[in-house]
Write an enzyme that holds these catalytic residues in place. Structure first.
Site, PDB file in Angstrom:
ATOM      1  N   TYR A 152       0.754   4.489  13.534  1.00  0.00           N
ATOM      2  CA  TYR A 152      -0.660   4.819  13.505  1.00  0.00           C
ATOM      3  C   TYR A 152      -1.373   4.159  14.686  1.00  0.00           C
ATOM      4  O   TYR A 152      -0.739   3.540  15.542  1.00  0.00           O
ATOM      5  CB  TYR A 152      -1.250   4.476  12.141  1.00  0.00           C
ATOM      6  CG  TYR A 152      -0.567   5.241  11.028  1.00  0.00           C
ATOM      7  CD1 TYR A 152      -0.452   6.631  11.093  1.00  0.00           C
ATOM      8  CD2 TYR A 152      -0.006   4.592   9.932  1.00  0.00           C
ATOM      9  CE1 TYR A 152       0.198   7.352  10.094  1.00  0.00           C
ATOM     10  CE2 TYR A 152       0.647   5.305   8.937  1.00  0.00           C
ATOM     11  CZ  TYR A 152       0.752   6.679   9.023  1.00  0.00           C
ATOM     12  OH  TYR A 152       1.395   7.391   8.043  1.00  0.00           O
ATOM     13  N   ARG A 205       8.232   1.351  -3.782  1.00  0.00           N
ATOM     14  CA  ARG A 205       8.755   2.369  -4.691  1.00  0.00           C
ATOM     15  C   ARG A 205       9.271   1.782  -5.992  1.00  0.00           C
ATOM     16  O   ARG A 205       9.253   2.469  -7.026  1.00  0.00           O
ATOM     17  CB  ARG A 205       9.839   3.185  -3.984  1.00  0.00           C
ATOM     18  CG  ARG A 205       9.277   3.959  -2.807  1.00  0.00           C
ATOM     19  CD  ARG A 205      10.300   4.819  -2.106  1.00  0.00           C
ATOM     20  NE  ARG A 205       9.751   5.327  -0.864  1.00  0.00           N
ATOM     21  CZ  ARG A 205      10.341   6.218  -0.086  1.00  0.00           C
ATOM     22  NH1 ARG A 205      11.524   6.698  -0.438  1.00  0.00           N
ATOM     23  NH2 ARG A 205       9.773   6.632   1.034  1.00  0.00           N
ATOM     24  N   ALA A 246      -3.443   3.024   2.584  1.00  0.00           N
ATOM     25  CA  ALA A 246      -4.073   3.164   3.894  1.00  0.00           C
ATOM     26  C   ALA A 246      -5.381   3.915   3.734  1.00  0.00           C
ATOM     27  O   ALA A 246      -5.407   5.079   3.320  1.00  0.00           O
ATOM     28  CB  ALA A 246      -3.148   3.905   4.858  1.00  0.00           C
ATOM     29  N   GLN A 254      -5.864  -1.698   2.561  1.00  0.00           N
ATOM     30  CA  GLN A 254      -5.327  -1.565   3.911  1.00  0.00           C
ATOM     31  C   GLN A 254      -6.271  -0.689   4.730  1.00  0.00           C
ATOM     32  O   GLN A 254      -6.429   0.498   4.456  1.00  0.00           O
ATOM     33  CB  GLN A 254      -3.927  -0.946   3.864  1.00  0.00           C
ATOM     34  CG  GLN A 254      -3.230  -0.919   5.221  1.00  0.00           C
ATOM     35  CD  GLN A 254      -1.868  -0.263   5.136  1.00  0.00           C
ATOM     36  OE1 GLN A 254      -1.769   0.932   4.850  1.00  0.00           O
ATOM     37  NE2 GLN A 254      -0.819  -1.033   5.382  1.00  0.00           N
ATOM     38  N   CYS A 259       0.236   5.471  -0.043  1.00  0.00           N
ATOM     39  CA  CYS A 259      -0.706   6.591  -0.012  1.00  0.00           C
ATOM     40  C   CYS A 259      -0.471   7.518  -1.200  1.00  0.00           C
ATOM     41  O   CYS A 259       0.669   7.876  -1.509  1.00  0.00           O
ATOM     42  CB  CYS A 259      -0.562   7.365   1.292  1.00  0.00           C
ATOM     43  SG  CYS A 259      -1.159   6.462   2.731  1.00  0.00           S
ATOM     44  N   ARG A 268      -0.323  -5.710   9.102  1.00  0.00           N
ATOM     45  CA  ARG A 268       0.997  -5.093   8.970  1.00  0.00           C
ATOM     46  C   ARG A 268       1.451  -4.604  10.333  1.00  0.00           C
ATOM     47  O   ARG A 268       0.766  -3.811  10.988  1.00  0.00           O
ATOM     48  CB  ARG A 268       0.978  -3.937   7.968  1.00  0.00           C
ATOM     49  CG  ARG A 268       2.299  -3.167   7.937  1.00  0.00           C
ATOM     50  CD  ARG A 268       2.440  -2.260   6.729  1.00  0.00           C
ATOM     51  NE  ARG A 268       3.041  -2.984   5.613  1.00  0.00           N
ATOM     52  CZ  ARG A 268       3.609  -2.395   4.551  1.00  0.00           C
ATOM     53  NH1 ARG A 268       3.642  -1.075   4.468  1.00  0.00           N
ATOM     54  NH2 ARG A 268       4.125  -3.105   3.578  1.00  0.00           N
ATOM     55  N   PRO A 321       0.819  -1.209   0.000  1.00  0.00           N
ATOM     56  CA  PRO A 321       0.000   0.000   0.000  1.00  0.00           C
ATOM     57  C   PRO A 321       0.855   1.263   0.000  1.00  0.00           C
ATOM     58  O   PRO A 321       1.828   1.354   0.744  1.00  0.00           O
ATOM     59  CB  PRO A 321      -0.809  -0.114   1.301  1.00  0.00           C
ATOM     60  CG  PRO A 321      -0.290  -1.293   2.038  1.00  0.00           C
ATOM     61  CD  PRO A 321       0.653  -2.040   1.177  1.00  0.00           C
TER      62      PRO A 321
END
Length: 358
Positions: free
Chosen positions: A181, A323, A57, A99, A25, A229, A23
Site C-alpha cells: 500500500y 486467520r 485497514a 489500522q 479487512c 506495520r 487487522p
C-alpha cells in the site's frame, strides 16, 4: 505466568496479554461507515481473550480505500459509527486499535468475494489511484504519481484520521506501511522511481512513513501507543530486505512510534514466499535484533505453545494472529488453557463452566 499471558505496557496503555488480533479487512462497509458486522466481528475477540484487537485497514481518505467496501475515518459520521464498537470491546476487557491506511496503487479494486476482480471501473464506482510513481501493480490500472501537494495532503489526512480515531475511543493507532500500500510503495525501490526528495536513497523513500508517524504523534499527544506495520521483505529481486526495514523502523521509533508490527511482501505480484507455520517470525526477530525496537510477530501462529515459544526465544514482544481468530474467536481462551493459565485470569465468568484445565 506464561510470557504470552503476561501484561505489556506501551505508553499509558497496559494490554492484559500479548496475544493480539491482527487487522483483517471485512469489505462490509458502505461509504466507509462500519456497521453491525464490524461490531460483532470485533467484540467477539474480546470475549475470546485477546489482549489487543486492531480493526481493519481503515482509509484516511476516500481514494485510499482498497475497495469501495472498506471502512474509513475521513469524516465524523465514520468516527461516530466506530464509537459503540470501541465501547463494546472495552466492555469485554480488551484494548482496541485501528489500522490507518492508504491503499495507493492497490486502491479502487474489487473486494475478494465480488463477482469481478482487478480495478473497479469509474462507471461502477471506481476512482483514480495514486502512488509515488506512475507504475501499476500487475493487473491493476495505472496510478497517478503524487506531487508535493498531494504528499502533504496524505500526511495531513493520516493526522486527521488519527484525531478521529482517538475521539472515537481507540486506545492504539497503527500506521500501515506494509503489504504494497501507499507508504510501502514509497519505501520500496521496486515501486518508487522518483528522483526528488521522496525517492532514491532509503532515507528519502522512508520519508513519507516517518513524516506520517511524526504527524500522528503530534496530533494525538504522548499517551497513545502508535504501531507501524512494515513488510520486512518484498520477496522479490531488488526489493526491500530486513536490513532496510530495520533502519526505517529505527527512524519510525525516533519519530514517535512504539512498536513495529512485522509482516512481509504484498508489493508485487511476482513475489516468491515459502509459507508455513511461523514463516514470518524470522523477519520479526531480525528487525528486533537490528533496530532494537519492540516488535510483534505474525504469520500462521495457531497455538498457545507456538506463540509462547516465539516470545521465550526473544523473537518478538507480542504476537499478532489473524486467520486463527477467524477459525476460533476464542483462540485466546484456548491458548490460555493450553498454557495452564487459571480460568479466572481471562475467561469471562459467563464461560468459566466450559473451562477445562490444560
Amino acid at each position: 505466568m506464561s510470557l504470552l499471558f503476561s501484561p505489556l505496557r506501551l505508553r499509558e496503555t497496559t494490554f492484559r496479554n500479548r496475544l493480539w488480533v491482527a487487522p483483517m479487512c471485512q469489505y462490509s462497509a458502505e461509504e466507509g461507515v462500519p456497521n453491525d458486522w464490524h461490531h460483532v466481528h470485533l467484540a467477539q475477540f474480546a470475549s475470546g481473550g485477546a489482549g489487543l484487537i486492531v480493526a481493519e485497514a481503515t482509509a484516511v481518505v476516500p481514494e485510499g480505500r482498497i475497495s469501495p467496501r472498506d471502512t474509513g475515518l475521513w469524516n465524523d459520521a465514520q468516527r461516530d459509527a466506530w464509537r459503540p464498537i470501541v465501547e463494546a470491546v472495552h466492555a469485554r476487557g480488551a484494548a482496541v486499535g485501528v489500522q490507518l491506511a492508504h491503499a495507493g496503487r492497490k486502491a479502487s479494486t474489487w473486494w475478494p468475494f465480488a463477482d469481478a476482480s482487478g480495478t473497479v471501473p469509474a462507471e461502477q464506482g471506481g476512482w483514480q489511484s495514486v502512488a509515488p510513481s506512475a507504475v501499476a501493480y500487475e493487473g491493476f490500472a495505472e496510478p497517478r504519481a503524487l506531487d508535493e501537494a498531494g504528499i502533504a495532503d496524505v500526511v495531513a489526512a493520516f493526522a486527521a484520521a488519527a484525531r478521529r480515531a482517538v475521539d472515537a475511543g481507540f486506545d492504539v493507532l497503527e500506521v500501515h506501511a506494509a503489504h504494497g500500500y501507499l507508504l510501502h510503495e514509497f519505501l520500496s525501490p521496486l515501486s518508487n522511481r522518483r528522483t526528488d526528495a521522496w525517492g532514491g536513497s532509503l532515507e528519502n523513500r522512508a520519508r513519507l512513513t516517518v513524516d506520517v508517524v511524526r504527524a500522528v504523534r503530534a496530533e494525538v499527544g504522548d499517551a497513545v501507543p502508535v504501531l507501524v506495520r512494515f513488510s520486512a521483505s518484498d520477496a522479490a529481486p531488488g526489493g526491500l530486505e530486513p536490513e532496510d526495514v530495520a533502519e526505517a523502523a529505527r527512524w519510525a521509533i525516533a519519530a514517535g512510534a512504539d512498536l513495529i508490527d512485522v509482516s512481509s511482501a504484498g508489493l508485487v505480484a511476482h513475489q516468491q514466499l515459502t509459507i508455513g507455520p511461523g514463516y514470518q517470525v524470522p523477519y520479526a526477530a531480525r528487525v528486533r535484533e537490528l533496530s532494537g525496537a519492540p516488535v510483534a510477530a505474525v504469520g500462521i501462529i495457531t497455538s498457545g505453545a507456538q506463540a509462547e515459544r516465539i516470545l521465550q526465544d526473544g523473537a518478538a514482544d507480542a504476537i499478532f494472529a489473524a486467520r486463527e481468530w477467524l477459525r476460533d474467536p476464542h483462540f485466546g481462551l484456548r491458548a490460555a488453557t493450553e498454557l495452564g493459565e487459571p480460568a479466572e485470569a481471562l475467561w469471562p465468568p459467563q464461560y468459566v463452566r466450559a473451562h477445562r484445565p490444560g
